[in-house]
Design an enzyme around this catalytic site. Sequence first.
Site, PDB file in Angstrom:
ATOM      1  N   GLY A 107       0.883   7.078   2.823  1.00  0.00           N
ATOM      2  CA  GLY A 107      -0.075   8.253   2.703  1.00  0.00           C
ATOM      3  C   GLY A 107      -1.477   7.690   2.277  1.00  0.00           C
ATOM      4  O   GLY A 107      -2.216   8.712   2.470  1.00  0.00           O
ATOM      5  N   CYS A 108      -1.690   6.695   2.229  1.00  0.00           N
ATOM      6  CA  CYS A 108      -3.022   6.174   1.590  1.00  0.00           C
ATOM      7  C   CYS A 108      -3.644   5.679   3.042  1.00  0.00           C
ATOM      8  O   CYS A 108      -3.115   5.018   3.728  1.00  0.00           O
ATOM      9  CB  CYS A 108      -3.123   5.181   0.554  1.00  0.00           C
ATOM     10  SG  CYS A 108      -2.643   5.672  -1.021  1.00  0.00           S
ATOM     11  N   ILE A 109      -5.115   5.871   3.034  1.00  0.00           N
ATOM     12  CA  ILE A 109      -5.576   5.692   4.109  1.00  0.00           C
ATOM     13  C   ILE A 109      -6.657   4.401   3.918  1.00  0.00           C
ATOM     14  O   ILE A 109      -6.735   3.961   2.506  1.00  0.00           O
ATOM     15  CB  ILE A 109      -6.633   6.642   4.836  1.00  0.00           C
ATOM     16  CG1 ILE A 109      -7.078   7.726   3.534  1.00  0.00           C
ATOM     17  CG2 ILE A 109      -6.147   7.384   6.108  1.00  0.00           C
ATOM     18  CD1 ILE A 109      -8.293   8.671   4.125  1.00  0.00           C
ATOM     19  N   LYS A 126       1.126  -1.238  -0.094  1.00  0.00           N
ATOM     20  CA  LYS A 126      -0.093  -0.049  -0.191  1.00  0.00           C
ATOM     21  C   LYS A 126       0.684   1.195  -0.023  1.00  0.00           C
ATOM     22  O   LYS A 126       1.895   1.229   0.690  1.00  0.00           O
ATOM     23  CB  LYS A 126      -0.813  -0.289   1.276  1.00  0.00           C
ATOM     24  CG  LYS A 126      -1.803   1.087   1.336  1.00  0.00           C
ATOM     25  CD  LYS A 126      -2.870   0.793   2.644  1.00  0.00           C
ATOM     26  CE  LYS A 126      -3.757   2.064   2.753  1.00  0.00           C
ATOM     27  NZ  LYS A 126      -4.432   1.696   4.186  1.00  0.00           N
TER      28      LYS A 126
END
Length: 111
Positions: free
Chosen positions: A109-111, A106
């Site tokens: 910074g991606c939630i 992933k």
Amino acid sequence: MPMVDIAGKTVEVDEEGYLVNLADWNKDVADYLAKEEKVDMSENHWEVVNFLREYYDEYQIAPAIRVLTKAIAKKLGPDKGNNKYLYELFPYGPAKQACKIAGLPKPTGCI
């Protein structure tokens, strides 16, 4: 960690469905992950997935969306290196969804 059976091979994924071992990735795995993400893979999808795998091989990091759009625009042209195009291909987040299908971690910074 959860295990999934893909084309007769058991692979380990994390709680969000990302591959634990990047070496487990192949076309069958990508097709399985795309189906799980409700993405019908086209030539354009594969172009982004293959770009991401090359990017990861070179930089050892999965790019966040801003970096992804700039890098794709540079390599594939501005018509493909923009948010509108990438969100049409991967509606739940181009960086996050495409990286999962590409067998990459992933993006930070991606939630």
